[in-house]
Motif scaffolding. Structure first.
Motif, short mmCIF file in Angstrom:
data_model
loop_
_atom_site.label_atom_id
_atom_site.label_comp_id
_atom_site.label_asym_id
_atom_site.label_seq_id
_atom_site.Cartn_x
_atom_site.Cartn_y
_atom_site.Cartn_z
N ASN A 242 86.63 82.48 85.40
CA ASN A 242 86.75 82.94 86.79
C ASN A 242 85.54 82.60 87.64
N ASN A 243 84.68 81.72 87.15
CA ASN A 243 83.57 81.25 87.99
C ASN A 243 83.00 79.96 87.45
N GLU A 244 82.33 79.24 88.30
CA GLU A 244 81.77 77.94 87.94
C GLU A 244 80.64 78.05 86.93
N LYS A 245 79.83 79.07 87.07
CA LYS A 245 78.67 79.25 86.19
C LYS A 245 79.07 79.40 84.72
N GLY A 246 80.15 80.11 84.45
CA GLY A 246 80.57 80.35 83.08
C GLY A 246 81.58 79.34 82.55
N PHE A 247 81.98 78.36 83.39
CA PHE A 247 83.03 77.43 82.99
C PHE A 247 82.63 76.65 81.75
N LEU A 248 83.51 76.66 80.76
CA LEU A 248 83.34 76.02 79.44
C LEU A 248 82.25 76.68 78.59
N LYS A 249 81.70 77.80 79.07
CA LYS A 249 80.66 78.50 78.32
C LYS A 249 81.07 79.93 77.98
N THR A 250 81.37 80.70 79.01
CA THR A 250 81.67 82.12 78.85
C THR A 250 83.00 82.45 79.51
N PRO A 251 84.08 82.50 78.74
CA PRO A 251 85.38 82.80 79.36
C PRO A 251 85.46 84.24 79.84
N TYR A 252 86.20 84.43 80.92
CA TYR A 252 86.50 85.78 81.41
C TYR A 252 87.41 86.49 80.41
N SER A 253 88.34 85.72 79.84
CA SER A 253 89.26 86.24 78.83
C SER A 253 89.65 85.09 77.92
N LYS A 254 89.98 85.40 76.67
CA LYS A 254 90.41 84.35 75.75
C LYS A 254 91.45 84.89 74.78
N ILE A 255 92.28 83.99 74.32
CA ILE A 255 93.35 84.34 73.38
C ILE A 255 93.35 83.30 72.27
N LYS A 256 93.49 83.77 71.05
CA LYS A 256 93.66 82.89 69.89
C LYS A 256 95.03 83.18 69.30
N LEU A 257 95.83 82.14 69.14
CA LEU A 257 97.17 82.29 68.59
C LEU A 257 97.43 81.24 67.52
N PRO A 258 98.03 81.63 66.39
CA PRO A 258 98.45 80.62 65.43
C PRO A 258 99.50 79.71 66.07
N ALA A 259 99.49 78.45 65.69
CA ALA A 259 100.44 77.49 66.26
C ALA A 259 101.88 77.97 66.10
N SER A 260 102.16 78.67 65.03
CA SER A 260 103.52 79.16 64.79
C SER A 260 103.96 80.23 65.80
N ARG A 261 103.00 80.81 66.52
CA ARG A 261 103.33 81.88 67.48
C ARG A 261 103.14 81.49 68.93
N ILE A 262 102.80 80.25 69.21
CA ILE A 262 102.51 79.84 70.59
C ILE A 262 103.75 79.95 71.47
N ARG A 263 104.92 79.62 70.98
CA ARG A 263 106.20 79.75 71.69
C ARG A 263 106.16 79.29 73.15
N ASN A 264 105.29 78.37 73.44
CA ASN A 264 105.21 77.69 74.73
C ASN A 264 104.71 78.53 75.91
N THR A 265 104.50 79.84 75.75
CA THR A 265 103.99 80.65 76.86
C THR A 265 102.94 81.64 76.36
N VAL A 266 101.85 81.72 77.11
CA VAL A 266 100.78 82.67 76.84
C VAL A 266 100.60 83.48 78.11
N VAL A 267 100.43 84.80 77.97
CA VAL A 267 100.34 85.67 79.15
C VAL A 267 98.97 86.35 79.20
N PHE A 268 98.35 86.29 80.38
CA PHE A 268 97.13 87.05 80.68
C PHE A 268 97.53 88.14 81.68
N PRO A 269 97.70 89.39 81.22
CA PRO A 269 98.12 90.47 82.12
C PRO A 269 96.92 91.17 82.79
N ARG A 270 97.23 91.97 83.79
CA ARG A 270 96.26 92.87 84.44
C ARG A 270 94.98 92.17 84.87
#
Length: 139
Positions: free
Chosen positions: A49-77
Motif C-alpha cells: 500500500n505504499n512505494e516505500k515498502g513495495f517488494l519489501k514489506t507487504p501490507y498483507s500477504k497470503i500463502k496458499l498451496p497450489a492445490s487450493r489456489i482455485r484461481n481467486t484470492v480474497v483480501f477482505p476488510r
C-alpha cells in the motif's frame, strides 16, 4: 432544551465517527489468478500500500498451496486507498522467487499485468469498495 440539543449533537458525532471507522476498512479485493499451469508448490501473494515498502514489506500477504489456489484470492476488510499486488508460485519450496540473471524462472505475476520492471507506480491501482483484478502468471 440546550441539554437535549448537546446530547443530540454528541450522539450524531459519535455515530459519524463509528460509520467512518467502519467504512475505512470496508473494501474487499478479489485477485483472479490466470494461467496456472502447474499444480505444485505454494503461491505467495503480497499486497502493498505504499512505494516505500513495495517488494519489501507487504501490507498483507497470503500463502496458499497450489492445490487450493482455485484461481481467486480474497483480501477482505481493507481500507480504501492505493494498492499493488505481486504473486509468485514457489515450485521448489524455498520461499523465494528464483531468478537467473535477474529473470524469474518460476511463475509470477503483477497487478496491472506489468511486463516491465515492477515499480509501485506501474503496478498500483485504486481500491474504493468491492473490486476484482486479474493477474496472468508469466511462466
Amino acid at each position: 432544551m440546550q441539554h437535549t440539543y448537546l446530547k443530540a449533537c454528541f450522539t450524531a458525532a459519535l455515530m459519524l465517527v463509528a460509520c467512518q471507522a467502519f467504512s475505512q476498512r470496508n473494501c474487499t479485493l478479489r485477485v483472479n489468478v490466470r494461467n496456472v499451469l502447474i499444480n505444485k508448490g505454494n503461491f505467495y501473494i503480497a499486497l502493498y500500500n505504499n512505494e516505500k515498502g513495495f517488494l519489501k514489506t507487504p501490507y498483507s500477504k497470503i500463502k496458499l498451496p497450489a492445490s487450493r489456489i482455485r484461481n481467486t484470492v480474497v483480501f477482505p476488510r481493507l481500507p480504501a486507498g492505493e494498492y499493488a499486488v505481486t504473486i509468485f508460485q514457489d515450485l521448489n519450496d524455498n520461499r523465494t522467487l528464483d531468478k537467473v540473471m535477474s529473470v524469474p524462472v518460476e511463475p509470477y505475476g503483477l497487478s496491472n499485468n506489468v511486463s516491465a520492471y515492477p515499480t509501485y507506480a506501474n503496478t498500483k491501482f485504486a481500491l474504493t469498495g468491492q473490486a476484482a483484478i486479474t493477474i496472468s502468471l508469466r511462466n
